[in-house]
Design a protein around this motif. Structure first.
Motif, mmCIF file in Angstrom:
data_model
loop_
_atom_site.group_PDB
_atom_site.id
_atom_site.type_symbol
_atom_site.label_atom_id
_atom_site.label_comp_id
_atom_site.label_asym_id
_atom_site.label_seq_id
_atom_site.Cartn_x
_atom_site.Cartn_y
_atom_site.Cartn_z
ATOM 1 N N PRO A 45 7.295 126.400 68.503
ATOM 2 C CA PRO A 45 7.411 125.223 67.620
ATOM 3 C C PRO A 45 8.858 124.775 67.483
ATOM 4 C CG PRO A 45 7.077 127.215 66.318
ATOM 5 C CD PRO A 45 6.909 127.619 67.753
ATOM 6 N N ILE A 46 9.028 123.493 67.157
ATOM 7 C CA ILE A 46 10.352 122.923 66.903
ATOM 8 C C ILE A 46 10.650 123.056 65.411
ATOM 9 C CG2 ILE A 46 11.723 120.803 66.928
ATOM 10 C CD1 ILE A 46 11.158 121.767 69.717
ATOM 11 N N HIS A 47 11.818 123.634 65.071
ATOM 12 C CA HIS A 47 12.177 123.875 63.668
ATOM 13 C C HIS A 47 13.075 122.787 63.079
ATOM 14 C CE1 HIS A 47 10.520 127.964 63.049
ATOM 15 N NE2 HIS A 47 10.604 128.010 64.364
ATOM 16 N N SER A 48 13.763 122.023 63.934
ATOM 17 C CA SER A 48 14.599 120.926 63.433
ATOM 18 C C SER A 48 14.771 119.901 64.539
ATOM 19 C CB SER A 48 15.971 121.429 62.955
ATOM 20 O OG SER A 48 16.731 121.925 64.040
ATOM 21 N N ILE A 49 14.972 118.662 64.126
ATOM 22 C CA ILE A 49 15.256 117.569 65.056
ATOM 23 C C ILE A 49 16.506 116.855 64.556
ATOM 24 C CG2 ILE A 49 14.460 115.376 66.020
ATOM 25 C CD1 ILE A 49 11.593 116.340 65.649
ATOM 26 N N PHE A 50 17.429 116.580 65.471
ATOM 27 C CA PHE A 50 18.643 115.845 65.114
ATOM 28 C C PHE A 50 18.767 114.677 66.075
ATOM 29 C CE2 PHE A 50 22.986 114.672 64.521
ATOM 30 C CZ PHE A 50 23.387 115.174 63.287
ATOM 31 N N ILE A 51 18.755 113.453 65.531
ATOM 32 C CA ILE A 51 18.898 112.239 66.337
ATOM 33 C C ILE A 51 20.339 111.772 66.176
ATOM 34 C CG2 ILE A 51 17.989 109.949 66.825
ATOM 35 C CD1 ILE A 51 15.457 110.745 65.260
ATOM 36 N N GLY A 52 21.152 111.977 67.229
ATOM 37 C CA GLY A 52 22.574 111.698 67.144
ATOM 38 C C GLY A 52 23.016 110.658 68.151
ATOM 39 N N GLY A 53 24.311 110.346 68.133
ATOM 40 C CA GLY A 53 24.790 109.289 69.017
ATOM 41 C C GLY A 53 26.289 109.299 69.183
ATOM 42 N N GLY A 54 26.832 108.107 69.524
ATOM 43 C CA GLY A 54 26.292 106.782 69.325
ATOM 44 C C GLY A 54 25.917 106.509 67.857
ATOM 45 N N THR A 55 25.148 105.476 67.707
ATOM 46 C CA THR A 55 24.669 105.070 66.381
ATOM 47 C C THR A 55 23.157 104.894 66.420
ATOM 48 O OG1 THR A 55 26.772 103.917 65.966
ATOM 49 C CG2 THR A 55 24.938 103.389 64.515
ATOM 50 N N THR A 95 16.994 114.923 61.054
ATOM 51 C CA THR A 95 18.233 114.232 60.676
ATOM 52 C C THR A 95 18.458 113.012 61.563
ATOM 53 O OG1 THR A 95 19.251 116.328 59.984
ATOM 54 C CG2 THR A 95 20.742 114.473 60.399
ATOM 55 N N LEU A 96 18.925 111.933 60.945
ATOM 56 C CA LEU A 96 19.327 110.728 61.666
ATOM 57 C C LEU A 96 20.786 110.432 61.359
ATOM 58 C CD1 LEU A 96 18.316 108.138 63.339
ATOM 59 C CD2 LEU A 96 18.197 107.025 61.091
ATOM 60 N N GLU A 97 21.627 110.301 62.386
ATOM 61 C CA GLU A 97 22.997 109.846 62.176
ATOM 62 C C GLU A 97 22.987 108.346 61.911
ATOM 63 O OE1 GLU A 97 26.054 112.824 64.480
ATOM 64 O OE2 GLU A 97 25.407 111.011 65.520
ATOM 65 N N ALA A 98 23.859 107.910 61.003
ATOM 66 C CA ALA A 98 23.838 106.496 60.618
ATOM 67 C C ALA A 98 25.247 106.004 60.337
ATOM 68 C CB ALA A 98 22.964 106.307 59.377
ATOM 69 N N ASN A 99 25.532 104.797 60.782
ATOM 70 C CA ASN A 99 26.796 104.130 60.492
ATOM 71 C C ASN A 99 26.632 103.302 59.217
ATOM 72 O OD1 ASN A 99 28.749 101.799 60.565
ATOM 73 N ND2 ASN A 99 29.456 102.872 62.395
ATOM 74 N N PRO A 100 27.595 103.388 58.279
ATOM 75 C CA PRO A 100 27.458 102.628 57.026
ATOM 76 C C PRO A 100 27.233 101.132 57.216
ATOM 77 C CG PRO A 100 29.230 104.218 56.833
ATOM 78 C CD PRO A 100 28.799 104.241 58.274
ATOM 79 N N GLY A 101 27.726 100.586 58.332
ATOM 80 C CA GLY A 101 27.559 99.159 58.570
ATOM 81 C C GLY A 101 26.158 98.750 58.973
ATOM 82 N N THR A 102 25.259 99.739 59.166
ATOM 83 C CA THR A 102 23.892 99.429 59.601
ATOM 84 C C THR A 102 22.864 99.607 58.478
ATOM 85 O OG1 THR A 102 23.437 101.708 60.348
ATOM 86 C CG2 THR A 102 24.449 100.192 61.948
ATOM 87 N N PHE A 103 23.320 99.891 57.254
ATOM 88 C CA PHE A 103 22.392 100.208 56.166
ATOM 89 C C PHE A 103 21.759 98.946 55.574
ATOM 90 C CE2 PHE A 103 23.838 104.410 56.518
ATOM 91 C CZ PHE A 103 23.048 105.233 55.731
ATOM 92 N N GLU A 104 20.423 98.965 55.513
ATOM 93 C CA GLU A 104 19.631 97.943 54.825
ATOM 94 C C GLU A 104 18.542 98.672 54.057
ATOM 95 O OE1 GLU A 104 18.062 95.442 57.857
ATOM 96 O OE2 GLU A 104 20.022 95.027 58.752
ATOM 97 N N SER A 105 18.282 98.252 52.834
ATOM 98 C CA SER A 105 17.344 98.973 51.964
ATOM 99 C C SER A 105 15.971 99.151 52.600
ATOM 100 C CB SER A 105 17.208 98.245 50.620
ATOM 101 O OG SER A 105 18.440 98.219 49.939
ATOM 102 N N GLN A 106 15.385 98.060 53.091
ATOM 103 C CA GLN A 106 14.041 98.122 53.655
ATOM 104 C C GLN A 106 13.999 99.008 54.897
ATOM 105 O OE1 GLN A 106 11.211 97.051 52.413
ATOM 106 N NE2 GLN A 106 10.055 97.845 54.175
ATOM 107 N N LYS A 107 14.977 98.851 55.731
ATOM 108 C CA LYS A 107 15.037 99.609 56.980
ATOM 109 C C LYS A 107 15.096 101.109 56.724
ATOM 110 C CE LYS A 107 18.318 99.946 60.862
ATOM 111 N NZ LYS A 107 19.460 99.259 61.477
ATOM 112 N N PHE A 108 15.925 101.535 55.779
ATOM 113 C CA PHE A 108 16.064 102.970 55.525
ATOM 114 C C PHE A 108 14.881 103.529 54.737
ATOM 115 C CE2 PHE A 108 20.065 102.327 57.420
ATOM 116 C CZ PHE A 108 20.494 103.570 57.854
ATOM 117 N N ALA A 109 14.245 102.712 53.940
ATOM 118 C CA ALA A 109 13.000 103.138 53.298
ATOM 119 C C ALA A 109 11.941 103.404 54.361
ATOM 120 C CB ALA A 109 12.515 102.083 52.307
ATOM 121 N N GLU A 110 11.925 102.570 55.402
ATOM 122 C CA GLU A 110 10.974 102.774 56.494
ATOM 123 C C GLU A 110 11.320 104.024 57.295
ATOM 124 O OE1 GLU A 110 10.161 99.283 58.878
ATOM 125 O OE2 GLU A 110 10.436 97.974 57.138
#
Length: 378
Positions: free
Chosen positions: A56-66, A95-110
């Motif tokens: 089984p997979i115990h953790s997932i990390f989506i990194g980048g990039g953005t 976990t999702l890496e995120a750039n502060p310039g990409t934050f939108e309320s609806q998007k992050f709620a999704e």
């Protein structure tokens, strides 16, 4: 077998930062989200078959990039595709890496509704002038707003990335630390700006504060973090109680991880110690998209290199390692760490407490010297 994690690399960003040596590429045209998700899922299927993975997979990390440039619809298709191919452990950290310039309320709620339950927000500094020097595309107010949106979207577990030793002799990183603490993250990554090869800053280095000033500032910031309940558990990682990054802990404990995506790396233990494999994927997004199942390669870690590989990771952790952990994750006998381990103990660079071996305060500051003693000879 060691625990297994999954790293997913999304290589595109808005702008390449001058200090960044990660495999990231500034967007020039529309990002091929759909094609890339298809490629990632093909890449995963190929790795699962190649390494006969059933754990089984115990953790997932989506990194980048953005990665936060990708739409919730694309990340939904990615995560559902992963679920169809592997078993996810209960209480998995995603976990999702995120750039502060990409934050939108609806998007992050999704994002949160998809099952992503941890964010890593790349702030670096709250100082406007230094953000520009670092090539960041967000403002200080956007960084603060990002944390607010994270809370509102239901993320009760998120990290803020901060740098110290920035190109300004008069800037006090304690201001950044206090600003970060006020936003109530569960985790803070606090690391020194370095001039990495193949970066703009390496070719055209900015003027940095002297080492004594940087060290003094680091110590004061570390004390402030500790005072506010952020315990250092790794060289550059501080967390509230029970909020350590489980994905990164698996790295430092020499656990296993699949790496999919352009430029991703992985480490898989098929048989110990005969078959510990390091894998890598093509760095170029264009090349990767052409044949995700076949781009890249792998190599078996030699027995003689396993002690150094293990030590190099585990001594980043404040608690160090146990001999039981060493044997379980390498398949090697205890004597394979000698004579380097005994030498470090005698010099006071490593100390033994109960069944744990960890760096002393002196050793913590001279980790490269310790690692040099474990480099195989002959």
């Amino acid at each position: 077998m060691p625990p297994l994690s999954l790293y997913i690399h999304i290589p595109w960003c808005i702008k390449k930062c001058p200090y960044c040596d990660f495999n990231s590429h500034a967007i020039k045209t529309d990002t091929p989200e759909a094609r890339y998700i298809d490629a990632l899922l093909l890449d995963l299927a190929a790795d699962l078959q190649r390494y006969a993975i059933t754990r089984p997979i115990h953790s997932i990390f989506i990194g980048g990039g953005t990665p936060s440039l990708f739409s919730p619809e694309s990340l939904n298709r990615l995560l559902r595709g992963v679920e169809q191919q592997v078993t996810l452990a209960d209480n998995i950290e995603i976990t999702l890496e995120a750039n502060p310039g990409t934050f939108e309320s609806q998007k992050f709620a999704e994002y949160r509704a998809l099952g992503i339950n941890r964010l890593s927000i790349g702030v670096q500094t709250f100082n406007e002038a230094l953000l520009k020097k670092l090539g960041r595309v967000h403002s200080s107010s956007e960084a603060q707003r990002a944390a607010e949106i994270a809370h509102q979207a239901g993320f009760d577990n998120f990290n803020i990335d901060l740098m110290f030793g920035l190109p300004d002799d008069h800037f006090d990183s304690l201001n950044d630390v206090n600003s970060a603490i006020s936003l109530q993250p569960t985790h803070i990554s606090f690391y020194q700006l370095t001039m990495e090869p193949n970066t703009y800053f390496h070719k055209f280095p900015p003027q940095l504060p002297n080492d004594d000033h940087i060290f003094s500032m680091q110590q004061r910031c570390q004390q402030q973090l500790a005072t506010h309940g952020y315990s250092q558990y790794e060289i550059s990682a501080y967390s509230q109680t029970g909020r350590q990054c489980q994905h990164n802990l698996n790295y430092w404990r020499f656990g296993d991880y699949l790496g999919i995506g352009a430029g991703a790396h992985g480490k898989i233990s098929n048989y110990l110690p005969e078959s510990v494999i390091r894998s890598f994927k093509a760095k170029s997004p264009e090349q990767y998209l052409q044949s995700p199942q076949n781009n890249g390669g792998s190599e078996i870690v030699a027995h003689s290199e396993l002690p150094l590989e293990f030590i190099m990771n585990n001594l980043r952790l404040k608690q160090g390692f146990t001999m039981e952990n060493y044997q379980a994750n390498t398949g090697l006998a205890i004597h394979s760490l000698e004579p380097a381990l005994s030498g470090c103990l005698k010099q006071g660079l490593i100390i033994q407490q109960n069944d744990h071996y960890r760096c002393s305060e002196q050793g913590w500051n001279f980790l490269d010297s310790i690692l040099g003693k474990f480099i195989p000879t002959g």
